[in-house]
Design a protein around this motif. Structure first.
Motif, PDB file in Angstrom:
ATOM      1  N   GLY A   1       3.003  -4.972   8.410  1.00  0.00           N
ATOM      2  CA  GLY A   1       2.459  -6.321   8.207  1.00  0.00           C
ATOM      3  C   GLY A   1       0.987  -6.426   8.544  1.00  0.00           C
ATOM      4  O   GLY A   1       0.450  -7.535   8.664  1.00  0.00           O
TER       5      GLY A   1
ATOM      6  N   LEU B   1       6.898   8.520   9.466  1.00  0.00           N
ATOM      7  CA  LEU B   1       6.016   7.395   9.097  1.00  0.00           C
ATOM      8  C   LEU B   1       6.852   6.189   8.657  1.00  0.00           C
ATOM      9  O   LEU B   1       7.754   5.784   9.355  1.00  0.00           O
ATOM     10  CB  LEU B   1       5.010   7.844   8.025  1.00  0.00           C
ATOM     11  CG  LEU B   1       4.185   9.099   8.404  1.00  0.00           C
ATOM     12  CD1 LEU B   1       3.329   9.566   7.254  1.00  0.00           C
ATOM     13  CD2 LEU B   1       3.351   8.859   9.646  1.00  0.00           C
TER      14      LEU B   1
ATOM     15  N   ALA C   1       0.847  -1.197   0.000  1.00  0.00           N
ATOM     16  CA  ALA C   1       0.000   0.000   0.000  1.00  0.00           C
ATOM     17  C   ALA C   1       0.881   1.244   0.000  1.00  0.00           C
ATOM     18  O   ALA C   1       1.983   1.232   0.548  1.00  0.00           O
ATOM     19  CB  ALA C   1      -0.898   0.001   1.235  1.00  0.00           C
ATOM     20  N   GLY C   2       0.380   2.287  -0.608  1.00  0.00           N
ATOM     21  CA  GLY C   2       1.060   3.586  -0.554  1.00  0.00           C
ATOM     22  C   GLY C   2       2.506   3.511  -1.009  1.00  0.00           C
ATOM     23  O   GLY C   2       2.830   2.932  -2.045  1.00  0.00           O
ATOM     24  N   ARG C   3       3.393   4.093  -0.209  1.00  0.00           N
ATOM     25  CA  ARG C   3       4.806   4.132  -0.585  1.00  0.00           C
ATOM     26  C   ARG C   3       5.429   2.735  -0.591  1.00  0.00           C
ATOM     27  O   ARG C   3       6.338   2.467  -1.379  1.00  0.00           O
ATOM     28  CB  ARG C   3       5.570   5.064   0.352  1.00  0.00           C
ATOM     29  CG  ARG C   3       5.283   6.537   0.064  1.00  0.00           C
ATOM     30  CD  ARG C   3       5.794   7.434   1.176  1.00  0.00           C
ATOM     31  NE  ARG C   3       7.152   7.164   1.556  1.00  0.00           N
ATOM     32  CZ  ARG C   3       8.209   7.935   1.240  1.00  0.00           C
ATOM     33  NH1 ARG C   3       8.046   9.014   0.499  1.00  0.00           N
ATOM     34  NH2 ARG C   3       9.411   7.628   1.672  1.00  0.00           N
ATOM     35  N   SER C   4       4.956   1.848   0.267  1.00  0.00           N
ATOM     36  CA  SER C   4       5.441   0.458   0.214  1.00  0.00           C
ATOM     37  C   SER C   4       5.079  -0.144  -1.142  1.00  0.00           C
ATOM     38  O   SER C   4       5.843  -0.925  -1.716  1.00  0.00           O
ATOM     39  CB  SER C   4       4.820  -0.376   1.342  1.00  0.00           C
ATOM     40  OG  SER C   4       5.218   0.132   2.592  1.00  0.00           O
TER      41      SER C   4
ATOM     42  N   PHE D   1      11.524   2.136   6.623  1.00  0.00           N
ATOM     43  CA  PHE D   1      11.220   0.824   6.052  1.00  0.00           C
ATOM     44  C   PHE D   1      11.253   0.888   4.523  1.00  0.00           C
ATOM     45  O   PHE D   1      11.875   0.055   3.854  1.00  0.00           O
ATOM     46  CB  PHE D   1       9.850   0.318   6.521  1.00  0.00           C
ATOM     47  CG  PHE D   1       9.396  -0.898   5.763  1.00  0.00           C
ATOM     48  CD1 PHE D   1       9.973  -2.139   6.025  1.00  0.00           C
ATOM     49  CD2 PHE D   1       8.446  -0.806   4.755  1.00  0.00           C
ATOM     50  CE1 PHE D   1       9.602  -3.264   5.292  1.00  0.00           C
ATOM     51  CE2 PHE D   1       8.069  -1.917   4.022  1.00  0.00           C
ATOM     52  CZ  PHE D   1       8.647  -3.151   4.297  1.00  0.00           C
ATOM     53  N   GLU D   2      10.577   1.898   3.985  1.00  0.00           N
ATOM     54  CA  GLU D   2      10.466   1.987   2.524  1.00  0.00           C
ATOM     55  C   GLU D   2      11.829   2.165   1.851  1.00  0.00           C
ATOM     56  O   GLU D   2      12.124   1.519   0.840  1.00  0.00           O
ATOM     57  CB  GLU D   2       9.535   3.154   2.158  1.00  0.00           C
ATOM     58  CG  GLU D   2       8.092   2.910   2.579  1.00  0.00           C
ATOM     59  CD  GLU D   2       7.411   4.136   3.152  1.00  0.00           C
ATOM     60  OE1 GLU D   2       6.338   3.984   3.743  1.00  0.00           O
ATOM     61  OE2 GLU D   2       7.957   5.247   3.036  1.00  0.00           O
TER      62      GLU D   2
ATOM     63  N   THR E   1      -1.532  -3.814   7.281  1.00  0.00           N
ATOM     64  CA  THR E   1      -2.396  -2.906   6.505  1.00  0.00           C
ATOM     65  C   THR E   1      -3.590  -3.708   5.995  1.00  0.00           C
ATOM     66  O   THR E   1      -3.429  -4.730   5.328  1.00  0.00           O
ATOM     67  CB  THR E   1      -1.589  -2.274   5.344  1.00  0.00           C
ATOM     68  OG1 THR E   1      -0.513  -1.540   5.920  1.00  0.00           O
ATOM     69  CG2 THR E   1      -2.434  -1.349   4.502  1.00  0.00           C
TER      70      THR E   1
ATOM     71  N   SER F   1       5.245  -4.720   3.340  1.00  0.00           N
ATOM     72  CA  SER F   1       4.442  -4.058   4.365  1.00  0.00           C
ATOM     73  C   SER F   1       5.259  -3.943   5.648  1.00  0.00           C
ATOM     74  O   SER F   1       5.551  -4.955   6.282  1.00  0.00           O
ATOM     75  CB  SER F   1       3.142  -4.836   4.624  1.00  0.00           C
ATOM     76  OG  SER F   1       2.410  -4.204   5.659  1.00  0.00           O
TER      77      SER F   1
HETATM   78  O1  LIG Z   1       4.045  -0.678   4.793  1.00  0.00           O
HETATM   79  P1  LIG Z   1       2.724  -0.731   5.480  1.00  0.00           P
HETATM   80  O2  LIG Z   1       2.846  -0.903   6.958  1.00  0.00           O
HETATM   81  O3  LIG Z   1       1.785  -1.733   4.872  1.00  0.00           O
HETATM   82  O4  LIG Z   1       2.064   0.664   5.344  1.00  0.00           O
HETATM   83  C1  LIG Z   1       1.715   1.286   4.151  1.00  0.00           C
HETATM   84  C2  LIG Z   1       1.414   2.703   4.458  1.00  0.00           C
HETATM   85  O5  LIG Z   1       2.632   3.342   4.790  1.00  0.00           O
HETATM   86  C3  LIG Z   1       2.881   4.395   3.905  1.00  0.00           C
HETATM   87  O6  LIG Z   1       3.723   3.891   2.892  1.00  0.00           O
HETATM   88  C4  LIG Z   1       3.413   5.609   4.647  1.00  0.00           C
HETATM   89  O7  LIG Z   1       4.757   5.638   4.905  1.00  0.00           O
HETATM   90  C5  LIG Z   1       1.579   4.747   3.315  1.00  0.00           C
HETATM   91  O8  LIG Z   1       1.703   5.301   2.060  1.00  0.00           O
HETATM   92  C6  LIG Z   1       0.793   3.476   3.362  1.00  0.00           C
HETATM   93  O9  LIG Z   1      -0.511   3.777   3.632  1.00  0.00           O
END
Ligand SMILES: O=P(O)(O)OC[C@H]1O[C@](O)(CO)[C@@H](O)[C@@H]1O
Length: 190
Positions: free
Chosen positions: A83, A152, A38-41, A156-157, A85, A80
């Motif tokens: 882990g 945030l 999701a998102g940046r991940s 991790f990303e 989302t 994730s």
């Molecule tokens: O990597 P995870 O814990 O699944 O979270 C994804 C979320 O983290 C983010 O990547 C924010 O850093 C969001 O874009 C996204 O909603």
């Protein structure tokens, strides 16, 4: 950038060789490789899928309009940090029911996705701690000087992106693929 580089170094030091070997075996054994997050991940997942395609592997991004049906023997690489989302948990559960294998890249191996994954690579979260050699510094004081550091899921990303690129380099070695082959497969109408 230096603080980020030092954190990524600490993360790299603690990534398990065994987990990496299992992950690479899954990638090489898979009929097709699906990636998601999701998102940046998810953006990191897409960048990884792109390089897998450049390597000549069959890779797809979950949720894209042209992504075909998952089948037994296909692998899903999930990025994730947490882990957990919710949307990703549901898709992983469905993929397991269909017979897909799940490889998770995460900071939270005991999470809902972690518990049902076939293999995991753990990217430790070193945002709130200091590598051993700097233990004489007070953690809160140091982070106080860097309040804007890695908000945030940034750590991790960024670490996951670096890890995935390192995996691509390893796959190039194993499959004896050189850069010119990757270049030939790179989109030429973007
Ligand atoms: O990597 P995870 O814990 O699944 O979270 C994804 C979320 O983290 C983010 O990547 C924010 O850093 C969001 O874009 C996204 O909603």
């Amino acid at each position: 950038m230096q603080l980020m580089a030092s954190r990524i170094n600490a993360i790299a030091d603690h990534i398990s060789d065994e987990e990496v070997s299992h992950f690479i075996k899954e990638l090489l054994d898979a009929k097709r490789i699906y990636v998601m997050g999701a998102g940046r991940s998810g953006l990191v997942a897409k960048a990884f899928a792109m390089r897998l395609m450049h390597l000549g592997m069959m890779s797809y991004v979950v949720g894209e309009t042209i992504t075909p049906a998952l089948q037994t023997g296909d692998l899903i690489v999930v990025l994730s940090g947490s882990g957990k989302t919710r949307t990703i948990v549901e898709i992983v559960q469905t993929a397991k029911e269909i017979g897909g294998r799940i490889s998770l890249i995460t900071s939270n191996p005991d999470s809902p996705i972690g518990k049902i994954s076939d293999t995991k690579v753990i990217i430790e979260n070193y945002r709130d701690s200091i590598p051993d050699e700097s233990k004489e510094y007070d953690t809160r004081q140091m982070l106080g000087e860097h309040r804007s550091f890695a908000p945030l899921g940034t750590l991790f990303e960024t670490a996951a992106m670096t890890f995935c690129d390192a995996v691509i380099s390893r796959l190039m070695e194993i499959t004896q693929t050189d850069e010119s082959e990757l270049k030939d497969r790179h989109a030429n109408i973007e």
